[in-house]
Design a protein around this motif. Structure first.
Motif, PDB file in Angstrom:
ATOM      1  N   ALA A 244     108.372  61.300   3.979  1.00 17.39           N
ATOM      2  CA  ALA A 244     109.582  61.480   3.175  1.00 17.39           C
ATOM      3  C   ALA A 244     110.586  60.350   3.417  1.00 17.39           C
ATOM      4  CB  ALA A 244     110.217  62.832   3.480  1.00 17.39           C
ATOM      5  N   MET A 245     110.700  59.910   4.682  1.00 14.10           N
ATOM      6  CA  MET A 245     111.649  58.827   4.975  1.00 14.10           C
ATOM      7  C   MET A 245     111.148  57.500   4.432  1.00 14.10           C
ATOM      8  SD  MET A 245     113.287  59.684   8.715  1.00 14.10           S
ATOM      9  CE  MET A 245     114.613  58.497   8.488  1.00 14.10           C
TER      10      MET A 245
ATOM     11  N   LYS B 263     112.335  57.207   1.180  1.00 15.29           N
ATOM     12  CA  LYS B 263     113.798  57.185   1.108  1.00 15.29           C
ATOM     13  C   LYS B 263     114.404  58.439   0.474  1.00 15.29           C
ATOM     14  CE  LYS B 263     114.320  52.966   2.766  1.00 15.29           C
ATOM     15  NZ  LYS B 263     114.303  52.962   4.240  1.00 15.29           N
ATOM     16  N   LEU B 264     113.817  59.589   0.737  1.00 12.66           N
ATOM     17  CA  LEU B 264     114.396  60.830   0.235  1.00 12.66           C
ATOM     18  C   LEU B 264     115.668  61.136   1.021  1.00 12.66           C
ATOM     19  CD1 LEU B 264     111.296  63.141  -0.278  1.00 12.66           C
ATOM     20  CD2 LEU B 264     112.452  61.683  -1.907  1.00 12.66           C
ATOM     21  N   ASP B 265     116.569  61.927   0.423  1.00 12.39           N
ATOM     22  CA  ASP B 265     117.800  62.264   1.145  1.00 12.39           C
ATOM     23  C   ASP B 265     117.515  63.330   2.201  1.00 12.39           C
ATOM     24  OD1 ASP B 265     119.522  64.556  -1.168  1.00 12.39           O
ATOM     25  OD2 ASP B 265     117.543  64.610  -0.256  1.00 12.39           O
ATOM     26  N   LEU B 266     118.545  63.673   2.964  1.00 14.76           N
ATOM     27  CA  LEU B 266     118.377  64.583   4.100  1.00 14.76           C
ATOM     28  C   LEU B 266     117.635  65.851   3.715  1.00 14.76           C
ATOM     29  CD1 LEU B 266     119.013  65.534   7.011  1.00 14.76           C
ATOM     30  CD2 LEU B 266     121.241  66.284   6.178  1.00 14.76           C
ATOM     31  N   PHE B 267     117.988  66.396   2.549  1.00 14.43           N
ATOM     32  CA  PHE B 267     117.352  67.643   2.160  1.00 14.43           C
ATOM     33  C   PHE B 267     115.917  67.455   1.692  1.00 14.43           C
ATOM     34  CE2 PHE B 267     117.391  72.006   1.510  1.00 14.43           C
ATOM     35  CZ  PHE B 267     118.436  72.429   2.283  1.00 14.43           C
TER      36      PHE B 267
ATOM     37  N   VAL C 143     113.897  65.272   2.862  1.00 18.31           N
ATOM     38  CA  VAL C 143     113.111  65.131   4.086  1.00 18.31           C
ATOM     39  C   VAL C 143     112.831  66.498   4.693  1.00 18.31           C
ATOM     40  CG1 VAL C 143     113.115  64.226   6.436  1.00 18.31           C
ATOM     41  CG2 VAL C 143     113.964  62.820   4.571  1.00 18.31           C
TER      42      VAL C 143
ATOM     43  N   ILE D 250     110.192  68.379   2.497  1.00 16.32           N
ATOM     44  CA  ILE D 250     108.845  67.842   2.641  1.00 16.32           C
ATOM     45  C   ILE D 250     108.274  68.236   4.006  1.00 16.32           C
ATOM     46  CG2 ILE D 250     107.450  65.744   2.810  1.00 16.32           C
ATOM     47  CD1 ILE D 250     108.252  66.314   0.000  1.00 16.32           C
TER      48      ILE D 250
ATOM     49  N   ILE E 223     114.158  62.544  12.666  1.00 17.75           N
ATOM     50  CA  ILE E 223     115.030  61.641  11.916  1.00 17.75           C
ATOM     51  C   ILE E 223     115.776  60.717  12.885  1.00 17.75           C
ATOM     52  CG2 ILE E 223     117.127  61.518  10.500  1.00 17.75           C
ATOM     53  CD1 ILE E 223     116.194  63.976   9.003  1.00 17.75           C
ATOM     54  N   LEU E 224     116.264  61.292  14.011  1.00 16.20           N
ATOM     55  CA  LEU E 224     117.002  60.473  14.973  1.00 16.20           C
ATOM     56  C   LEU E 224     116.117  59.391  15.587  1.00 16.20           C
ATOM     57  CD1 LEU E 224     119.114  63.261  16.737  1.00 16.20           C
ATOM     58  CD2 LEU E 224     119.927  61.482  15.183  1.00 16.20           C
TER      59      LEU E 224
ATOM     60  N   LYS F 182     113.643  55.439  13.807  1.00 14.11           N
ATOM     61  CA  LYS F 182     113.712  53.978  13.919  1.00 14.11           C
ATOM     62  C   LYS F 182     112.804  53.438  15.020  1.00 14.11           C
ATOM     63  CE  LYS F 182     116.387  53.012  10.545  1.00 14.11           C
ATOM     64  NZ  LYS F 182     115.853  52.233   9.423  1.00 14.11           N
TER      65      LYS F 182
END
Lengths: 201, 201, 201
Positions: free
Chosen positions: B22-23, B26-30, B32, B35, B76-77, B80
């Motif tokens: 999902a990231m 580039k989907l938004d927070l929701f 992600v 999914i 998400i955190l 990277k």
């Protein structure tokens, strides 16, 4: 036993249709098996889930899975004989929806649903496998092309309830209704019959 | 408790795989979160529906939803740090299918299905989440790429029943079978093993 | 009776949204009927399957199918009056998700699920029909566009449980919560509110 045989024949027809679409897309051996499997049990699975018949029929009775595996092997071996792929696909898909519509209607009657619901259940059972097959193989689902498809299932289901009012054995009404679905589908495609146009141009 | 831990670990692995895909899109927070959620509970939900285990497990036990939310936040955190996205995705998806295949086999045994059905149930449980994840993210489902995928699940399930005939504790057979699935998948991708070609060129 | 009326209104709203999307894609009469039907009963069907309420509600009570058919006929006849298609679609979809979120929360409470599960069930019930409609019509599902969508459902569900702690009749809390979902969605789109950005650029 009679309805069971119809269910198995529909499973075979839809499995073959799945093999044909998957091989046209050049999927590998497992992709072909999965597409054939999903097409064959997709409609029946949704039917069993909607009326609450769980575990679903192909989990309770291994003859379905065995039939699909044998059908896939035979279909792959004989795929080369099928020169006219689109016509063969149409044939097996049409036989499948005829058989599955009436099996769905019967299962609805067993679940004591109203006739209108039995017809809806039969139409959904018949159409769903092909829709999943087409979506997974990146085709526009046949139900959305401008052909008579689900209408044939609905009219076949209606004819079953009408035929049941005649003094003929119920198995006769069942078989005749299957042929109504198949015949309507063949005539509709042969004569390019469309539904009424709802767009004013 | 043992199978439950395996189910939770599989949920975490699949949730991470969902966050990664999902990231990448580039989907938004929701997007992600959805999914990741669908990937993590998709297979188990289908499994529970097919065998009639309703309400589905993640509705009866809130630890699944809580686990997914925490996993998504952490993933998400730390996204990277995961420089090699495709390799991480492969790793977590592979761990997920190993764990979920055997959980599915166990749930099938609890539902008193035949071994062949338990293996089918385990394979479906393991594959379905990834298929939904890929379809929603507009990727070709991994099960249809020309790699060994569902075959690894099936062989892992088969190995579980074979291992159970040996005089070892059942938990050992369960864990070894999980590693069979994972190892087969890693070897197949590393050495580019394909299924037999069914098309004559 | 009260929740039933809400369920029927949600069915009408989603059926109209389905007709609008299907007619924009120029589907034939049957395609429009199918899209409207799937959009209208998709969420409720998934909800009933997840909590084990089978046969699903629209099979047990024929008023749902009858409502959908009448709604589709009326919507097709009046489609030309709807000059602003995108705005009408947004309106009916938003009304639909407001109504269906709270119906889903209520059905979760009847199934004795925890509040967090009732909110999840309501959000899933509200979103699923629109997702299926968009996927079948080859649109990016609205839930994945960068707008507040499922968040509105979740916050509406949360508000319902908070409002229930106030000394007001439960029906009032139900109706206010429906408007919370609708209002949040309208405000979010009007003021282009986005979720926090999780990508460092």
């Amino acid at each position: 036993m009679f309805y069971f045989a119809t269910d198995i024949l529909g499973t075979i027809a839809f499995a073959i249709s799945g093999v044909l679409v998957a091989m046209e897309k050049k999927l590998d051996l497992f992709g072909v098996l999965i597409i054939a499997f999903v097409t064959a049990i997709g409609g029946g699975t949704l039917r069993d889930l909607l009326i609450g018949n769980t575990p679903v029929v192909w989990m309770r009775d291994s003859v379905y899975v065995i039939t699909i595996v044998i059908t896939v092997i035979v279909a792959i071996l004989f795929a080369k004989q099928l020169k006219y792929l689109r016509k063969s696909l149409f044939l097996f898909d049409t036989i499948g929806i005829g058989l599955y519509t009436l099996v769905g209607v019967e299962k609805g009657l067993e679940a004591q649903l109203l006739p209108i619901m039995c017809i809806a259940l039969g139409t959904i059972t018949a159409s769903f496998g092909g829709v999943i097959r087409d979506i997974l193989c990146n085709e526009i689902p046949v139900i959305f092309r401008k052909e008579i498809y689900a209408t044939a299932c609905i009219l076949g289901g209606v004819s079953y309830f009408l035929l049941n009012k005649l003094p003929i054995p119920p198995n006769y009404a069942f078989i005749i209704a299957i042929f109504v679905v198949i015949l309507l589908r063949i005539l509709a495609v042969k004569f390019n019959i469309r539904l009424p146009n709802i767009y004013r141009n």
